[in-house]
Write a protein that holds these residues in place. Structure first.
Motif, PDB file in Angstrom:
ATOM      1  N   THR A   1       0.829  -1.205   0.000  1.00 42.37           N
ATOM      2  CA  THR A   1       0.000   0.000   0.000  1.00 42.37           C
ATOM      3  C   THR A   1       0.862   1.254   0.000  1.00 42.37           C
ATOM      4  O   THR A   1       0.620   2.184  -0.779  1.00 42.37           O
ATOM      5  CB  THR A   1      -0.933   0.005   1.234  1.00 42.37           C
ATOM      6  N   LEU A   2       1.871   1.276   0.865  1.00 51.85           N
ATOM      7  CA  LEU A   2       2.771   2.436   0.893  1.00 51.85           C
ATOM      8  C   LEU A   2       3.532   2.578  -0.421  1.00 51.85           C
ATOM      9  O   LEU A   2       3.700   3.698  -0.937  1.00 51.85           O
ATOM     10  CB  LEU A   2       3.739   2.314   2.064  1.00 51.85           C
ATOM     11  N   ALA A   3       3.970   1.467  -0.986  1.00 49.05           N
ATOM     12  CA  ALA A   3       4.685   1.520  -2.263  1.00 49.05           C
ATOM     13  C   ALA A   3       3.782   2.046  -3.374  1.00 49.05           C
ATOM     14  O   ALA A   3       4.224   2.834  -4.220  1.00 49.05           O
ATOM     15  CB  ALA A   3       5.221   0.141  -2.623  1.00 49.05           C
ATOM     16  N   SER A   4       2.524   1.628  -3.393  1.00 51.09           N
ATOM     17  CA  SER A   4       1.623   2.102  -4.447  1.00 51.09           C
ATOM     18  C   SER A   4       1.374   3.597  -4.321  1.00 51.09           C
ATOM     19  O   SER A   4       1.289   4.307  -5.329  1.00 51.09           O
ATOM     20  CB  SER A   4       0.299   1.331  -4.414  1.00 51.09           C
ATOM     21  N   ILE A   5       1.286   4.102  -3.093  1.00 50.26           N
ATOM     22  CA  ILE A   5       1.092   5.548  -2.908  1.00 50.26           C
ATOM     23  C   ILE A   5       2.316   6.302  -3.390  1.00 50.26           C
ATOM     24  O   ILE A   5       2.198   7.291  -4.124  1.00 50.26           O
ATOM     25  CB  ILE A   5       0.786   5.849  -1.427  1.00 50.26           C
ATOM     26  N   VAL A   6       3.499   5.843  -2.990  1.00 51.04           N
ATOM     27  CA  VAL A   6       4.737   6.524  -3.409  1.00 51.04           C
ATOM     28  C   VAL A   6       4.887   6.478  -4.929  1.00 51.04           C
ATOM     29  O   VAL A   6       5.216   7.493  -5.571  1.00 51.04           O
ATOM     30  CB  VAL A   6       5.953   5.875  -2.707  1.00 51.04           C
ATOM     31  N   LEU A   7       4.634   5.330  -5.539  1.00 55.65           N
ATOM     32  CA  LEU A   7       4.770   5.213  -6.992  1.00 55.65           C
ATOM     33  C   LEU A   7       3.735   6.051  -7.734  1.00 55.65           C
ATOM     34  O   LEU A   7       4.033   6.626  -8.788  1.00 55.65           O
ATOM     35  CB  LEU A   7       4.662   3.751  -7.412  1.00 55.65           C
ATOM     36  N   ALA A   8       2.538   6.167  -7.191  1.00 52.09           N
ATOM     37  CA  ALA A   8       1.514   7.003  -7.833  1.00 52.09           C
ATOM     38  C   ALA A   8       1.896   8.472  -7.773  1.00 52.09           C
ATOM     39  O   ALA A   8       1.724   9.212  -8.749  1.00 52.09           O
ATOM     40  CB  ALA A   8       0.166   6.771  -7.173  1.00 52.09           C
ATOM     41  N   VAL A   9       2.424   8.906  -6.639  1.00 53.00           N
ATOM     42  CA  VAL A   9       2.843  10.314  -6.519  1.00 53.00           C
ATOM     43  C   VAL A   9       4.008  10.603  -7.452  1.00 53.00           C
ATOM     44  O   VAL A   9       4.028  11.631  -8.136  1.00 53.00           O
ATOM     45  CB  VAL A   9       3.206  10.640  -5.051  1.00 53.00           C
ATOM     46  N   ARG A  10       4.984   9.698  -7.515  1.00 54.40           N
ATOM     47  CA  ARG A  10       6.115   9.893  -8.437  1.00 54.40           C
ATOM     48  C   ARG A  10       5.640   9.934  -9.884  1.00 54.40           C
ATOM     49  O   ARG A  10       6.122  10.745 -10.677  1.00 54.40           O
ATOM     50  CB  ARG A  10       7.127   8.768  -8.276  1.00 54.40           C
ATOM     51  N   GLY A  11       4.720   9.048 -10.249  1.00 57.24           N
ATOM     52  CA  GLY A  11       4.206   9.037 -11.620  1.00 57.24           C
ATOM     53  C   GLY A  11       3.458  10.313 -11.953  1.00 57.24           C
ATOM     54  O   GLY A  11       3.576  10.840 -13.063  1.00 57.24           O
ATOM     55  N   ALA A  12       2.693  10.832 -11.002  1.00 58.94           N
ATOM     56  CA  ALA A  12       1.969  12.082 -11.241  1.00 58.94           C
ATOM     57  C   ALA A  12       2.942  13.246 -11.399  1.00 58.94           C
ATOM     58  O   ALA A  12       2.749  14.124 -12.244  1.00 58.94           O
ATOM     59  CB  ALA A  12       0.998  12.352 -10.100  1.00 58.94           C
ATOM     60  N   ARG A  13       4.002  13.255 -10.594  1.00 59.98           N
ATOM     61  CA  ARG A  13       5.005  14.331 -10.717  1.00 59.98           C
ATOM     62  C   ARG A  13       5.732  14.252 -12.053  1.00 59.98           C
ATOM     63  O   ARG A  13       5.996  15.273 -12.685  1.00 59.98           O
ATOM     64  CB  ARG A  13       6.003  14.249  -9.569  1.00 59.98           C
ATOM     65  N   ARG A  14       6.062  13.032 -12.481  1.00 58.67           N
ATOM     66  CA  ARG A  14       6.723  12.872 -13.782  1.00 58.67           C
ATOM     67  C   ARG A  14       5.824  13.339 -14.915  1.00 58.67           C
ATOM     68  O   ARG A  14       6.272  13.990 -15.846  1.00 58.67           O
ATOM     69  CB  ARG A  14       7.093  11.419 -13.996  1.00 58.67           C
ATOM     70  N   ALA A  15       4.551  12.969 -14.849  1.00 60.82           N
ATOM     71  CA  ALA A  15       3.610  13.373 -15.902  1.00 60.82           C
ATOM     72  C   ALA A  15       3.456  14.882 -15.926  1.00 60.82           C
ATOM     73  O   ALA A  15       3.394  15.488 -17.013  1.00 60.82           O
ATOM     74  CB  ALA A  15       2.269  12.707 -15.682  1.00 60.82           C
ATOM     75  N   ALA A  16       3.436  15.510 -14.764  1.00 60.93           N
ATOM     76  CA  ALA A  16       3.331  16.971 -14.712  1.00 60.93           C
ATOM     77  C   ALA A  16       4.585  17.621 -15.283  1.00 60.93           C
ATOM     78  O   ALA A  16       4.507  18.644 -15.993  1.00 60.93           O
ATOM     79  CB  ALA A  16       3.090  17.438 -13.280  1.00 60.93           C
ATOM     80  N   ALA A  17       5.747  17.034 -15.010  1.00 65.89           N
ATOM     81  CA  ALA A  17       6.996  17.584 -15.548  1.00 65.89           C
ATOM     82  C   ALA A  17       7.060  17.440 -17.056  1.00 65.89           C
ATOM     83  O   ALA A  17       7.538  18.333 -17.770  1.00 65.89           O
ATOM     84  CB  ALA A  17       8.188  16.882 -14.894  1.00 65.89           C
ATOM     85  N   VAL A  18       6.551  16.346 -17.576  1.00 66.30           N
ATOM     86  CA  VAL A  18       6.537  16.132 -19.030  1.00 66.30           C
ATOM     87  C   VAL A  18       5.598  17.139 -19.686  1.00 66.30           C
ATOM     88  O   VAL A  18       5.901  17.690 -20.745  1.00 66.30           O
ATOM     89  CB  VAL A  18       6.137  14.667 -19.366  1.00 66.30           C
ATOM     90  N   ARG A  19       4.448  17.382 -19.070  1.00 67.71           N
ATOM     91  CA  ARG A  19       3.501  18.350 -19.638  1.00 67.71           C
ATOM     92  C   ARG A  19       4.062  19.764 -19.653  1.00 67.71           C
ATOM     93  O   ARG A  19       3.764  20.545 -20.538  1.00 67.71           O
ATOM     94  CB  ARG A  19       2.181  18.320 -18.855  1.00 67.71           C
ATOM     95  N   ARG A  20       4.852  20.092 -18.619  1.00 62.92           N
ATOM     96  CA  ARG A  20       5.441  21.423 -18.564  1.00 62.92           C
ATOM     97  C   ARG A  20       6.600  21.557 -19.535  1.00 62.92           C
ATOM     98  O   ARG A  20       7.016  22.661 -19.861  1.00 62.92           O
ATOM     99  CB  ARG A  20       5.953  21.725 -17.158  1.00 62.92           C
ATOM    100  N   GLY A  21       7.146  20.430 -19.960  1.00 58.64           N
ATOM    101  CA  GLY A  21       8.270  20.467 -20.902  1.00 58.64           C
ATOM    102  C   GLY A  21       9.607  20.505 -20.222  1.00 58.64           C
ATOM    103  O   GLY A  21      10.600  20.930 -20.801  1.00 58.64           O
ATOM    104  N   ALA A  22       9.673  20.129 -18.986  1.00 63.15           N
ATOM    105  CA  ALA A  22      10.936  20.174 -18.252  1.00 63.15           C
ATOM    106  C   ALA A  22      11.773  18.962 -18.537  1.00 63.15           C
ATOM    107  O   ALA A  22      11.430  17.967 -19.017  1.00 63.15           O
ATOM    108  CB  ALA A  22      10.672  20.252 -16.748  1.00 63.15           C
TER     109      ALA A  22
END
Length: 144
Positions: A123-144
């Motif tokens: 459960t903790l791993a899924s939360i951490v991985l979901a947050v990391r994936g959301a941050r990566r997707a946001a960074a890709v959208r911003r073009g960073a």
């Protein structure tokens, strides 16, 4: 009239399928299978957590099946083979002692511990991985 309502559409359909097969080389068009989306690591960890929770619940219910409920002496009778009131019983850790002998199988409590640790860790791993994936997707959208 009923014959015309049933036979005529069936005949037309069979004729149409025959014409299509003749035109395309005796093979009907097959729909292309859509590619399955890949499971993210967060979803995999979530599935592991869900399965560990379910298995832990089932194992705990199995252990509780040894417990005395309405008539305590029956628990020793059905599980150990003699009529006596249990010395002690506990739901967590799962334990039933009749005449100094533990009745619940030895592997129930270690199994519960392993499944509980697995469920919490996944459960903790899924939360951490979901947050990391959301941050990566946001960074890709911003073009960073």
């Amino acid at each position: 009239m009923v014959i015309l309502a049933l036979v005529l559409p069936a005949w037309a359909g069979i004729t149409f399928v025959g014409l299509v097969r003749a035109r395309r080389g005796d093979e009907l068009p097959r729909p292309r299978p859509r590619p399955r989306p890949r499971r993210s690591p967060a979803k995999k960890a979530t599935w592991v957590a869900v399965l560990a929770f379910l298995a832990g619940g089932a194992l705990h219910l199995y252990g509780l099946s040894y417990m005395p409920f309405l008539q305590p002496e029956d628990a020793c009778w059905f599980n150990a083979g003699y009529m006596a009131v249990p010395d002690s019983s506990s739901a967590l850790p799962v334990s039933l002692v009749c005449a100094g002998e533990e009745i619940v199988p030895w592997w129930v409590n270690p199994g519960l511990l392993v499944l509980a640790v697995t469920a919490v860790a996944a459960t903790l791993a899924s939360i951490v991985l979901a947050v990391r994936g959301a941050r990566r997707a946001a960074a890709v959208r911003r073009g960073a």
